[in-house]
Design a protein around this motif. Structure first.
Motif, PDB file in Angstrom:
ATOM      1  N   GLN A  80      19.604 -21.180 116.207  1.00  0.00           N
ATOM      2  CA  GLN A  80      18.258 -21.305 115.669  1.00  0.00           C
ATOM      3  C   GLN A  80      18.268 -21.691 114.198  1.00  0.00           C
ATOM      4  OE1 GLN A  80      16.393 -17.549 116.472  1.00  0.00           O
ATOM      5  NE2 GLN A  80      16.003 -18.041 118.619  1.00  0.00           N
ATOM      6  N   ASP A  81      19.352 -21.368 113.502  1.00  0.00           N
ATOM      7  CA  ASP A  81      19.439 -21.659 112.073  1.00  0.00           C
ATOM      8  C   ASP A  81      19.916 -23.083 111.781  1.00  0.00           C
ATOM      9  OD1 ASP A  81      18.620 -19.080 111.526  1.00  0.00           O
ATOM     10  OD2 ASP A  81      20.668 -18.302 111.439  1.00  0.00           O
ATOM     11  N   ILE A  82      20.349 -23.808 112.783  1.00  0.00           N
ATOM     12  CA  ILE A  82      20.863 -25.159 112.590  1.00  0.00           C
ATOM     13  C   ILE A  82      19.698 -26.106 112.365  1.00  0.00           C
ATOM     14  CG2 ILE A  82      22.093 -27.094 113.651  1.00  0.00           C
ATOM     15  CD1 ILE A  82      23.736 -25.015 115.200  1.00  0.00           C
ATOM     16  N   GLU A  83      19.802 -26.908 111.302  1.00  0.00           N
ATOM     17  CA  GLU A  83      18.785 -27.910 111.012  1.00  0.00           C
ATOM     18  C   GLU A  83      19.254 -29.258 111.511  1.00  0.00           C
ATOM     19  OE1 GLU A  83      17.033 -28.193 107.153  1.00  0.00           O
ATOM     20  OE2 GLU A  83      17.366 -26.066 106.793  1.00  0.00           O
ATOM     21  N   ILE A  84      18.402 -29.934 112.238  1.00  0.00           N
ATOM     22  CA  ILE A  84      18.706 -31.274 112.715  1.00  0.00           C
ATOM     23  C   ILE A  84      17.969 -32.262 111.839  1.00  0.00           C
ATOM     24  CG2 ILE A  84      18.532 -32.868 114.662  1.00  0.00           C
ATOM     25  CD1 ILE A  84      18.696 -30.420 116.498  1.00  0.00           C
ATOM     26  N   ILE A  85      18.722 -33.128 111.272  1.00  0.00           N
ATOM     27  CA  ILE A  85      18.134 -34.102 110.330  1.00  0.00           C
ATOM     28  C   ILE A  85      17.904 -35.422 111.028  1.00  0.00           C
ATOM     29  CG2 ILE A  85      18.467 -35.346 108.202  1.00  0.00           C
ATOM     30  CD1 ILE A  85      20.175 -32.983 107.277  1.00  0.00           C
TER      31      ILE A  85
END
Length: 85
Positions: A80-85
């Protein structure tokens, strides 16, 4: 514009609404209606095959999600903490 809308959207809706409205995966489905069209219009057999494939994929993903949830819930918190750019 109206002919295109009738040909693509309304034809697809008419062929799909009964099947899709009772489907357990309707809110998770990402099947593109354009994949169901051929030169002569909607191919309902192709749509049904894609639909079956889509539901099988979703079922597998949901099973995997719940397995991780039961065995390693911390992993889901990390994801959930992973940011997808």
């Amino acid at each position: 514009m109206v002919r295109l809308q009738r040909y693509y959207l309304e034809e697809y809706e008419k062929a799909s609404v009964e099947q899709c409205k009772n489907c357990w995966a309707v809110n998770l489905c990402n099947m593109c209606y354009a994949a169901c069209y051929r030169e002569n219009g909607i191919d309902i057999e192709a749509k049904n095959e894609l639909c079956t494939y889509q539901k099988d994929q979703l079922k597998g993903e949901l099973i995997m999600y719940h397995q991780v949830l039961e065995t390693n819930p911390e992993l889901l918190e990390h994801i959930q903490d992973i940011e997808i750019i």
